[in-house]
Design a protein around this motif. Structure first.
Motif, mmCIF file in Angstrom:
data_model
loop_
_atom_site.group_PDB
_atom_site.id
_atom_site.type_symbol
_atom_site.label_atom_id
_atom_site.label_comp_id
_atom_site.label_asym_id
_atom_site.label_seq_id
_atom_site.Cartn_x
_atom_site.Cartn_y
_atom_site.Cartn_z
ATOM 1 N N ILE A 89 0.844 -1.200 0.000
ATOM 2 C CA ILE A 89 0.000 0.000 0.000
ATOM 3 C C ILE A 89 0.879 1.250 0.000
ATOM 4 O O ILE A 89 1.778 1.385 0.831
ATOM 5 C CB ILE A 89 -0.924 0.031 1.245
ATOM 6 N N GLU A 90 0.612 2.149 -0.941
ATOM 7 C CA GLU A 90 1.403 3.382 -1.063
ATOM 8 C C GLU A 90 0.466 4.583 -1.143
ATOM 9 O O GLU A 90 -0.456 4.613 -1.949
ATOM 10 C CB GLU A 90 2.309 3.300 -2.296
ATOM 11 N N LEU A 91 0.741 5.582 -0.320
ATOM 12 C CA LEU A 91 -0.101 6.782 -0.292
ATOM 13 C C LEU A 91 0.085 7.655 -1.537
ATOM 14 O O LEU A 91 -0.884 8.166 -2.102
ATOM 15 C CB LEU A 91 0.237 7.590 0.967
ATOM 16 N N GLU A 92 1.333 7.813 -1.967
ATOM 17 C CA GLU A 92 1.644 8.789 -3.025
ATOM 18 C C GLU A 92 1.555 8.149 -4.413
ATOM 19 O O GLU A 92 2.331 7.242 -4.728
ATOM 20 C CB GLU A 92 3.077 9.329 -2.840
ATOM 21 N N PRO A 93 0.660 8.656 -5.288
ATOM 22 C CA PRO A 93 0.518 8.071 -6.624
ATOM 23 C C PRO A 93 1.817 8.061 -7.438
ATOM 24 O O PRO A 93 2.075 7.113 -8.187
ATOM 25 C CB PRO A 93 -0.534 8.964 -7.301
ATOM 26 N N GLU A 94 2.632 9.095 -7.284
ATOM 27 C CA GLU A 94 3.868 9.163 -8.065
ATOM 28 C C GLU A 94 4.865 8.081 -7.598
ATOM 29 O O GLU A 94 5.556 7.459 -8.418
ATOM 30 C CB GLU A 94 4.475 10.574 -7.961
ATOM 31 N N HIS A 95 4.931 7.837 -6.288
ATOM 32 C CA HIS A 95 5.779 6.752 -5.791
ATOM 33 C C HIS A 95 5.261 5.423 -6.345
ATOM 34 O O HIS A 95 6.037 4.570 -6.781
ATOM 35 C CB HIS A 95 5.753 6.682 -4.258
ATOM 36 N N ALA A 96 3.937 5.275 -6.325
ATOM 37 C CA ALA A 96 3.321 4.019 -6.776
ATOM 38 C C ALA A 96 3.612 3.772 -8.255
ATOM 39 O O ALA A 96 3.843 2.633 -8.673
ATOM 40 C CB ALA A 96 1.819 4.062 -6.519
ATOM 41 N N ARG A 97 3.611 4.842 -9.038
ATOM 42 C CA ARG A 97 3.867 4.701 -10.470
ATOM 43 C C ARG A 97 5.284 4.148 -10.707
ATOM 44 O O ARG A 97 5.490 3.236 -11.518
ATOM 45 C CB ARG A 97 3.702 6.066 -11.165
ATOM 46 N N ILE A 98 6.232 4.686 -9.962
ATOM 47 C CA ILE A 98 7.617 4.223 -10.103
ATOM 48 C C ILE A 98 7.741 2.774 -9.614
ATOM 49 O O ILE A 98 8.389 1.933 -10.248
ATOM 50 C CB ILE A 98 8.568 5.181 -9.347
ATOM 51 N N ALA A 99 7.081 2.477 -8.494
ATOM 52 C CA ALA A 99 7.129 1.104 -7.952
ATOM 53 C C ALA A 99 6.534 0.113 -8.953
ATOM 54 O O ALA A 99 7.126 -0.934 -9.226
ATOM 55 C CB ALA A 99 6.376 1.047 -6.625
ATOM 56 N N GLN A 100 5.380 0.463 -9.529
ATOM 57 C CA GLN A 100 4.720 -0.457 -10.467
ATOM 58 C C GLN A 100 5.614 -0.713 -11.686
ATOM 59 O O GLN A 100 5.712 -1.858 -12.154
ATOM 60 C CB GLN A 100 3.358 0.112 -10.898
ATOM 61 N N ALA A 101 6.285 0.325 -12.155
ATOM 62 C CA ALA A 101 7.196 0.147 -13.302
ATOM 63 C C ALA A 101 8.322 -0.816 -12.926
ATOM 64 O O ALA A 101 8.735 -1.659 -13.737
ATOM 65 C CB ALA A 101 7.758 1.503 -13.735
ATOM 66 N N ASN A 102 8.804 -0.728 -11.678
ATOM 67 C CA ASN A 102 9.853 -1.658 -11.227
ATOM 68 C C ASN A 102 9.326 -3.087 -11.168
ATOM 69 O O ASN A 102 10.002 -4.025 -11.595
ATOM 70 C CB ASN A 102 10.386 -1.221 -9.856
ATOM 71 N N PHE A 103 8.106 -3.268 -10.649
ATOM 72 C CA PHE A 103 7.535 -4.625 -10.559
ATOM 73 C C PHE A 103 7.361 -5.208 -11.969
ATOM 74 O O PHE A 103 7.650 -6.371 -12.208
ATOM 75 C CB PHE A 103 6.185 -4.623 -9.820
ATOM 76 N N ASP A 104 6.874 -4.371 -12.886
ATOM 77 C CA ASP A 104 6.631 -4.827 -14.262
ATOM 78 C C ASP A 104 7.953 -5.235 -14.924
ATOM 79 O O ASP A 104 8.045 -6.279 -15.564
ATOM 80 C CB ASP A 104 5.952 -3.727 -15.095
ATOM 81 N N ARG A 105 8.964 -4.395 -14.760
ATOM 82 C CA ARG A 105 10.249 -4.667 -15.410
ATOM 83 C C ARG A 105 10.863 -5.974 -14.913
ATOM 84 O O ARG A 105 11.498 -6.707 -15.662
ATOM 85 C CB ARG A 105 11.210 -3.495 -15.158
ATOM 86 N N GLY A 107 9.150 -8.537 -13.861
ATOM 87 C CA GLY A 107 8.229 -9.660 -14.057
ATOM 88 C C GLY A 107 7.479 -10.055 -12.801
ATOM 89 O O GLY A 107 7.038 -11.207 -12.659
ATOM 90 N N LEU A 108 7.313 -9.125 -11.863
ATOM 91 C CA LEU A 108 6.653 -9.455 -10.589
ATOM 92 C C LEU A 108 5.217 -8.934 -10.520
ATOM 93 O O LEU A 108 4.603 -8.940 -9.460
ATOM 94 C CB LEU A 108 7.475 -8.874 -9.427
ATOM 95 N N GLN A 109 4.685 -8.485 -11.673
ATOM 96 C CA GLN A 109 3.366 -7.833 -11.660
ATOM 97 C C GLN A 109 2.226 -8.776 -11.269
ATOM 98 O O GLN A 109 1.189 -8.322 -10.806
ATOM 99 C CB GLN A 109 3.082 -7.128 -12.997
ATOM 100 N N GLU A 110 2.417 -10.087 -11.435
ATOM 101 C CA GLU A 110 1.358 -11.031 -11.049
ATOM 102 C C GLU A 110 1.363 -11.258 -9.543
ATOM 103 O O GLU A 110 0.340 -11.526 -8.929
ATOM 104 C CB GLU A 110 1.582 -12.400 -11.715
ATOM 105 N N ARG A 111 2.541 -11.195 -8.991
ATOM 106 C CA ARG A 111 2.736 -11.566 -7.593
ATOM 107 C C ARG A 111 2.476 -10.403 -6.641
ATOM 108 O O ARG A 111 2.131 -10.597 -5.487
ATOM 109 C CB ARG A 111 4.189 -12.030 -7.454
ATOM 110 N N ILE A 112 2.685 -9.173 -7.135
ATOM 111 C CA ILE A 112 2.579 -7.991 -6.268
ATOM 112 C C ILE A 112 1.328 -7.196 -6.635
ATOM 113 O O ILE A 112 1.147 -6.795 -7.788
ATOM 114 C CB ILE A 112 3.824 -7.089 -6.399
#
Ligand code: DHB
Ligand code: MG
Length: 222
Positions: A89-105, A107-112
């Protein structure tokens, strides 16, 4: 002394991290830096320690409060079995955007599963939907709200659930009863609340390293 702490952290990373681990974690830090995120994520040694704790507790469902760029998230997600999931859970949308890009890169997007917004809201939704609970919970968000987060996550545990909370010691200020720092008051109240949870057994561990002097509480539901 502090330079020694940093040197020893570098030694642990050199000795115990694989090249691909080093490379992936470096990329997350780089994307966080270039995205302007504050440099407040846990250290690499702490991340690996968290990964080991998730593994030791045989966790398949993990909850994290405070994603930032996803650094600690990735360490924990990599300790999960194939069917495992990690909600963060992340409060800041901009932090979340960067985190999601890291998960996608990576290959962890299914797990997280990344939730954006106030953790109180998301935790209450999980409680309301009768979520079956988590095996491992890492609290690493705004310190003032730690007591609120504890109240809510207590409804998302089961026997054996491990709860780790970051930034408890705060350079030793934890034991200053006259503090005016609301973050310190937050962790002080959090420790009092932990001690009053009859289902939890808790201890604290002080840490030094390239992030200075701080520490974790570690609790288990008995
Ligand atoms: C801060 C937050 C953290 O979670 C941390 O590990 C260090 C600093 C902060 O808000 O300053
Ligand atoms: Mg922290």
């Amino acid at each position: 002394m502090e330079s020694k702490w940093t040197e020893v952290d570098a030694f642990f990373e050199h000795q115990f991290f694989t090249d691909s681990e080093n490379c992936d974690m470096h990329d997350i830090l780089e994307s966080s830096r270039s995205g302007g995120l504050p440099d407040i994520q846990i250290s690499a040694s702490q991340g690996k320690m968290l990964q080991l704790l998730v593994r030791m507790s045989s966790a398949s469902r993990v909850l994290e409060i405070g994603t930032l760029g996803g650094y600690s998230t990735v360490f924990m997600a990599r300790a999960l079995p194939d069917h495992g999931t990690l909600h963060t859970i992340e409060l800041e949308p901009e932090h979340a955007r960067i985190a999601q890009a890291n998960f996608d890169r990576l290959g962890l997007q299914e797990r997280i599963i990344l939730h954006i917004g106030d953790a109180r809201h998301h935790l209450q939704s999980m409680v309301d939907s009768n979520d079956s609970g988590f095996d491992f919970i890492f609290i690493d968000a705004d310190k003032v709200s730690y007591p609120d987060y504890l109240k809510l996550v207590r409804n998302l545990t089961k026997p054996g659930t491990v709860i780790v909370a970051d930034n408890i010691v705060r350079g030793g200020e934890l034991v200053n009863p006259a503090t005016n720092d609301e973050n310190v008051r937050g962790v002080q109240e959090f420790c009092t609340a932990l001690s009053q949870c009859p289902e939890l057994e808790t201890s604290g561990i002080q840490t030094v390293g390239n992030k200075g002097y701080d520490g974790w509480t570690i609790s288990v539901v008995v």
